[in-house]
Design an enzyme around this catalytic site. Structure first.
Site, PDB file in Angstrom:
ATOM      1  N   GLU A 178      -4.895   2.375  -3.659  1.00  0.00           N
ATOM      2  CA  GLU A 178      -3.777   2.273  -3.670  1.00  0.00           C
ATOM      3  C   GLU A 178      -3.196   1.029  -3.469  1.00  0.00           C
ATOM      4  OE1 GLU A 178      -4.870   4.348   0.139  1.00  0.00           O
ATOM      5  OE2 GLU A 178      -5.619   4.065  -1.989  1.00  0.00           O
ATOM      6  N   ARG A 190      10.750  -2.160  -2.895  1.00  0.00           N
ATOM      7  CA  ARG A 190      10.717  -1.030  -1.887  1.00  0.00           C
ATOM      8  C   ARG A 190      11.802  -0.019  -2.039  1.00  0.00           C
ATOM      9  NH1 ARG A 190      12.615   0.867   2.198  1.00  0.00           N
ATOM     10  NH2 ARG A 190      14.110  -0.942   2.436  1.00  0.00           N
ATOM     11  N   ASP A 204       0.867  -1.228  -0.122  1.00  0.00           N
ATOM     12  CA  ASP A 204      -0.050   0.217  -0.075  1.00  0.00           C
ATOM     13  C   ASP A 204       0.891   1.319   0.111  1.00  0.00           C
ATOM     14  OD1 ASP A 204      -2.965   0.650   0.616  1.00  0.00           O
ATOM     15  OD2 ASP A 204      -1.711   2.289   1.540  1.00  0.00           O
ATOM     16  N   ASP A 211      -2.877   9.636  -9.984  1.00  0.00           N
ATOM     17  CA  ASP A 211      -2.937   8.481 -11.022  1.00  0.00           C
ATOM     18  C   ASP A 211      -1.490   8.381 -11.600  1.00  0.00           C
ATOM     19  OD1 ASP A 211      -5.618   8.154 -10.775  1.00  0.00           O
ATOM     20  OD2 ASP A 211      -6.173   9.238 -12.469  1.00  0.00           O
ATOM     21  N   HIS A 224      -5.941  14.474  -8.163  1.00  0.00           N
ATOM     22  CA  HIS A 224      -5.952  12.855  -8.568  1.00  0.00           C
ATOM     23  C   HIS A 224      -5.110  12.713  -9.749  1.00  0.00           C
ATOM     24  CE1 HIS A 224      -8.792  11.544  -5.365  1.00  0.00           C
ATOM     25  NE2 HIS A 224      -9.415  12.810  -5.614  1.00  0.00           N
TER      26      HIS A 224
END
Length: 349
Positions: free
Chosen positions: A258, A280, A216, A233, A229
Site C-alpha cells: 500500500e 491528501r 502509505d 484492491d 482483498h
C-alpha cells in the site's frame, strides 16, 4: 549493497555469528522483515553463493533493484518444486528466443549483401555485353537473360525486406510491451519501483531539482480484514488514480503493497508539499462506498513523508529519509505529511 558482492563477501568457512550478521545486514539493506521465511531464504543464498538461487537473485536485482517479498516467495516455491532446475531458465529462454530472431535478421542482411554483390557483377557483365554487341542474336540474348535474372533477384530481395520489416516491427512491439510490463504495476497500472529508480537515475544525470515523497494508506490492513482483498484492491486503484490526477507532471509509482512513491522534478520542497497536501485532502474528502450494497466504507486517508534530494545524493539515502518521515507522520496520528531535509536534525509538519 550489491547482491553479488554481498553474497560472496565471505571467504572460506565463516562462523555462525558472522553469517548471522551478514544475513541481518542484507535484510536491512533490502528492506525485508526478519521473518523465518526471509531469513531461511537469505541463509540459503549466502551458503550457496554460486547456486541457481543466487544467480536468479543476481539477475532480478541487476542495476541496484531491491528484491521483494513476492520475489522471495516465488523463488522459494520454484526452488522447492524444481530443485535441479536453474531458476534462470525461463529468463534465459526469453533471451534465447530474442537472440535467435536477431541472428535471423543478421543472416538475412548477410544474404542480401551477397545478392547486392551479385547485382554488381551482373550489371557489369550486362554493360560489357551491350558495349561489345554488334546486334547479334547471342549478345541480345545474353542481355535479356541477365536483365531477367536481376529483376527476379530484386523481386525476391523486396519480398525478403518486407518480411524482415514486419518481423522487426513485431519484435520491437513485443520488446516494448515486455519492457513496459516490467516497469508497471499490474493492479494500479502505475509505474513500479524499478521505473521509479530508473527515473531517479535519469533525472540525477540531467540535473535539476528533485523531491521524493513516500506515501502509505492509513489502516489499510483493516480494510482488507473487514472487507476483503477485492475491496482493498479497489481502494489501491482509487488512491493511485487520485495521486496521478493531483500530481500531474510528476512520476507517481506504486512502490510496493500500500506504499506509493512520488518523484517530484523541477520544483522545490514547498511546491511539492502543496501538491502532496492537495492530494491528501482530495483523498480524505472522498466518500467511499462498497460496490455491492453502497454501504459506507469509512474514511480513507494516507500519510506521507517528503524530502528534497540533495545534489549528488544517492537514491537510497533520500528515499530512506522520506520513509522515516512517513513513519513519523504515522506515529503522530496519520493523515498528514511530514517534510524534512538532510540539513535539519528535526522534521516538521
Amino acid at each position: 549493497m550489491h547482491i553479488a558482492r554481498a553474497v560472496r563477501s565471505a571467504t572460506g568457512k565463516e562462523d555462525s555469528g558472522t553469517l548471522f550478521g551478514r544475513i541481518g545486514a542484507f535484510l536491512v539493506d533490502q528492506r525485508l522483515d526478519p521473518t523465518p521465511t526471509n531469513y531461511a531464504f537469505v541463509h540459503k543464498l549466502f551458503t550457496d553463493p554460486d547456486g541457481p538461487l543466487a544467480r536468479a537473485v543476481e539477475m532480478i536485482t541487476e542495476g541496484g533493484v531491491r528484491i521483494t517479498p513476492r520475489d522471495i516467495l516465488t523463488l522459494t516455491a520454484e526452488s522447492r518444486a524444481e530443485p535441479d532446475t536453474d531458476l534462470k531458465s525461463r529468463a534465459e529462454g526469453l533471451v534465447a528466443r530474442t537472440q535467435m530472431q536477431v541472428e535471423g535478421f543478421a543472416d538475412m542482411v548477410t544474404a542480401m549483401r551477397a545478392e547486392t554483390a551479385g547485382f554488381g557483377r551482373d550489371i557489369a557483365a550486362s554493360a560489357k555485353a551491350i558495349s561489345s554487341a554488334a546486334d547479334t542474336p547471342l549478345a541480345i540474348s545474353d542481355v535479356a537473360r541477365l536483365t531477367t535474372a536481376m529483376l527476379d533477384r530484386v523481386r525476391v530481395a523486396e519480398e525478403k525486406l518486407e518480411t524482415t520489416r514486419r518481423e522487426a516491427d513485431d519484435l520491437r512491439l513485443k520488446l516494448e510491451e515486455a519492457r513496459d510490463n516490467a516497469r508497471r504495476d499490474p493492479l494500479t497500472q502505475l509505474p513500479n519501483r524499478r521505473a521509479f529508480e530508473e527515473a531517479f537515475s535519469a533525472q540525477e544525470a540531467a540535473g535539476g531539482k528533485m523531491c521524493i515523497a513516500v506515501c502509505d494508506i492509513d489502516h489499510f490492513k483493516s480494510v482488507n480484514d473487514r472487507f476483503g482483498h477485492a475491496v482493498g484492491d479497489r481502494v489501491l486503484r482509487v488512491i493511485a488514480d487520485t495521486l496521478s490526477e493531483c500530481c500531474k507532471g510528476h512520476l507517481v509509482t506504486r512502490y510496493g503493497g500500500e506504499e506509493f512513491a512520488i518523484l517530484f522534478t523541477g520544483v522545490g520542497l514547498e511546491k511539492a508539499r502543496a501538491v502532496l497536501e492537495h492530494a491528501r485532502g482530495t483523498v480524505e474528502a472522498k466518500r467511499y462506498k462498497l460496490r455491492d450494497n453502497d454501504a459506507p466504507l469509512g474514511e480513507i486517508t494516507f500519510s506521507g513523508g517528503l524530502t528534497p534530494v540533495e545534489p549528488g545524493e544517492m537514491h537510497q539515502t533520500a528515499f530512506h529519509r522520506a520513509d522515516r518521515l512517513l513513519y513519523l507522520a504515522k506515529n503522530e496520528g496519520r493523515n498528514q505529511v511530514k517534510i524534512g531535509s538532510a540539513q535539519y536534525s528535526e522534521f516538521r509538519r
